[in-house]
Design a protein around this motif. Structure first.
Motif: not given
Length: 200
Positions: A45-70
């Motif tokens: 429930x704590x995970x879902x409170x911060x990240x309502x969907x798995x996609x939201x968690x993916x976005x947060x988890x890979x923010x650094x890698x995505x910025x590096x690709x850009x």
């Protein structure tokens, strides 16, 4: 008390993101939210409170890698020689993706939630492709989906260490880049296949 609650919530969020980043990179995207919660010492429930969907968690988890690709694509666009810029981006992206299995799968999956930042990278790739073709350095039948195919194939590289993984990816990139050069005597490619991932 309220400040302490806010600090606890921030700590929980940071721990969830860090655990998710490690688990997605090691095990791919099929890691259950419940397992991420357990490793982060919080309830689902704590995970879902911060990240309502798995996609939201993916976005947060890979923010650094995505910025590096850009950043890599932007660096390639700044190179004067169109082929050198294109080749630099292909080689560096393959290396980044080879070292993070989860990120590579997320990047090449339409529903993964990397959205606008990924689209910016793909638009930059389209521009790199156009420039290299206009310069006569890239085969005329190359399309963006071919770059995606290479990323997908690169994901299959398995090695005993990150160093070997990166080295194998560099060799794979060199082999692929040779095949991307114009060859008037070569047989034409089969028609390109429309893949789910495309720049919007």
């Amino acid at each position: 008390m309220a400040a302490q609650l806010r600090a606890d919530a921030r700590d929980n969020r940071e721990r969830i993101v860090e655990v998710a980043r490690v688990m997605f990179a090691r095990d791919g995207l099929d890691v259950p939210i419940r397992e991420i919660a357990r490793r982060a010492s919080v309830g689902p429930a704590t995970v879902y409170r911060h990240f309502p969907t798995k996609e939201a968690l993916l976005t947060a988890a890979f923010a650094d890698e995505m910025a590096l690709c850009s950043d890599i694509v932007e660096e390639g666009l700044a190179v004067c020689d169109p082929w050198d810029g294109f080749a630099f981006v292909i080689a560096r992206l393959l290396e980044v993706h080879a070292l993070n299995r989860g990120f590579s799968r997320a990047f090449t999956s339409e529903p993964a939630g990397l959205g606008a930042e990924r689209d910016r990278s793909l638009r930059g790739m389209l521009e790199l492709i156009r420039r290299a073709k206009d310069a006569g350095a890239l085969r005329a039948d190359f399309v963006l989906e071919d770059a995606i195919l290479v990323l997908m194939a690169n994901e299959g590289i398995r090695a005993d260490s990150p160093q070997q993984q990166a080295a194998a990816s560099r060799r794979f990139a060199a082999l692929m880049l040779q095949s991307f050069r114009p060859d008037p005597g070569g047989a034409p490619l089969p028609p390109p296949v429309r893949l789910p991932l495309a720049a919007r």
